[in-house]
Design an enzyme around this catalytic site. Structure first.
Site, short mmCIF file in Angstrom:
data_model
loop_
_atom_site.label_atom_id
_atom_site.label_comp_id
_atom_site.label_asym_id
_atom_site.label_seq_id
_atom_site.Cartn_x
_atom_site.Cartn_y
_atom_site.Cartn_z
N LYS A 223 0.80 -1.37 0.03
CA LYS A 223 -0.03 0.02 0.03
C LYS A 223 0.73 1.25 0.10
O LYS A 223 1.98 1.21 0.26
CB LYS A 223 -1.15 0.23 1.18
CG LYS A 223 -2.06 -1.25 0.89
CD LYS A 223 -3.26 -1.25 2.06
CE LYS A 223 -4.21 -2.08 1.51
NZ LYS A 223 -5.41 -2.38 2.63
N ARG A 257 -2.71 -10.30 5.21
CA ARG A 257 -3.10 -10.58 3.97
C ARG A 257 -2.09 -9.85 2.89
O ARG A 257 -1.75 -8.55 3.06
CB ARG A 257 -4.65 -9.70 3.63
CG ARG A 257 -5.09 -9.79 2.27
CD ARG A 257 -6.54 -9.38 2.32
NE ARG A 257 -7.14 -9.32 1.07
CZ ARG A 257 -7.04 -8.35 -0.03
NH1 ARG A 257 -6.13 -7.72 0.08
NH2 ARG A 257 -7.64 -8.66 -1.17
#
Length: 279
Positions: A223, A257
């Site tokens: 991210k 994740r």
């Protein structure tokens, strides 16, 4: 702590379990449509299993900032062939990443064990019924706004407390509807309606979510806040993501994740080995 899935139970140890990500989409931020075709997505899922993934999360609708929704039929066409194939060939649980109740129901019928809903039941009024009646486990996530609006000046008075209270309330709603608490997992939603500073505050306080009595799942992989923190927007984010994974492992977060399964697994194996020697 354990997580009760549809047909099996996950048992946690000192090393977080790794949920490998398969985006069957043309516009996800991390892979840009490389796995839109079913055959490519299935092959990639098999690769993640070989690399040591403990779970596979399959999604057919991008949730990156400003992503556009897709129709129910398009999402079904993308994910069902992949879910059916992976469930037949891999002996690990499969999760469906969706906010549509009809997609979740079809995915469970195809073999999925987990419903991963980034809207925390707010995206579809029927999702609560599907979750309670299907027998699948549920992961609910905190998000401020929607993928179209979430990164437009997100604001909090106390991001850690507000995320905690939101997840507590969703947990309680599920339990009130008849959901067995052991089937619920909670995700603080890194990058979903949060600034880099908000993300760091949540990551530093992941341990607090254990007070809610449910497994904790964190999805920080690749991210943009990682590039912001290291000060290089062009940098590969794998190493930065490993750093966060180790920080979360030190707080006993149960599930991560991730995209880079092999690299993260190796790092966590060494982190766990050193921690056990110290203990």
């Amino acid at each position: 702590m354990t997580w009760q899935l549809r047909t099996r139970t996950l048992h946690f140890s000192s090393r977080p379990l790794l949920m490998g990500i398969v985006n069957v989409t043309p516009d996800s931020f991390s892979d840009g449509g490389r796995f839109l075709k079913s055959a490519a997505a299935i092959e990639y899922a098999q690769q993640l299993v070989a690399e040591g993934a403990d779970l596979i999360d399959i999604g057919g609708e991008s949730t990156r900032p400003r992503a556009q929704p897709v129709s129910e039929q398009e999402e079904l066409d993308r994910v069902l062939p992949v879910i059916e194939s992976v469930c037949k060939t891999a002996n690990i649980p499969v999760s469906i990443d969706t906010s549509k109740a009809s997609v979740a129901s079809a995915a469970v019928a195809a073999g999925a064990e987990i419903i991963n809903d980034i809207t925390a039941l707010r995206g579809d009024a029927e999702m609560l019924n599907v979750v309670c009646e299907s027998g699948a486990a549920i992961c609910v996530m905190h998000m401020q706004g929607t993928p179209q609006t979430m990164q437009i000046d997100p604001q909090y008075d106390d991001v850690v407390q507000e995320v905690f209270e939101f997840l507590r309330d969703v947990r309680d709603r599920l339990i009130s509807a008849g959901m067995v608490p052991a089937r619920i997992c909670l995700d603080p939603g890194i990058g979903f309606g949060k600034t880099p500073q908000h993300n760091l505050a949540i990551l530093a306080n992941g341990w607090r979510l254990h007070e809610l009595g449910c497994p904790v799942l964190v999805g920080h992989s690749r991210k943009s806040f990682l590039s912001y923190v290291v000060g290089d927007e062009s940098a590969d984010r794998t190493a930065a993501g490993i750093g966060v994974a180790c920080a979360l492992a030190s707080q006993d977060v149960q599930i991560l994740r991730v995209h880079d399964v092999a690299a993260v697994r190796q790092a966590l194996t060494l982190f766990d080995a050193v921690s056990n020697c110290r203990d």
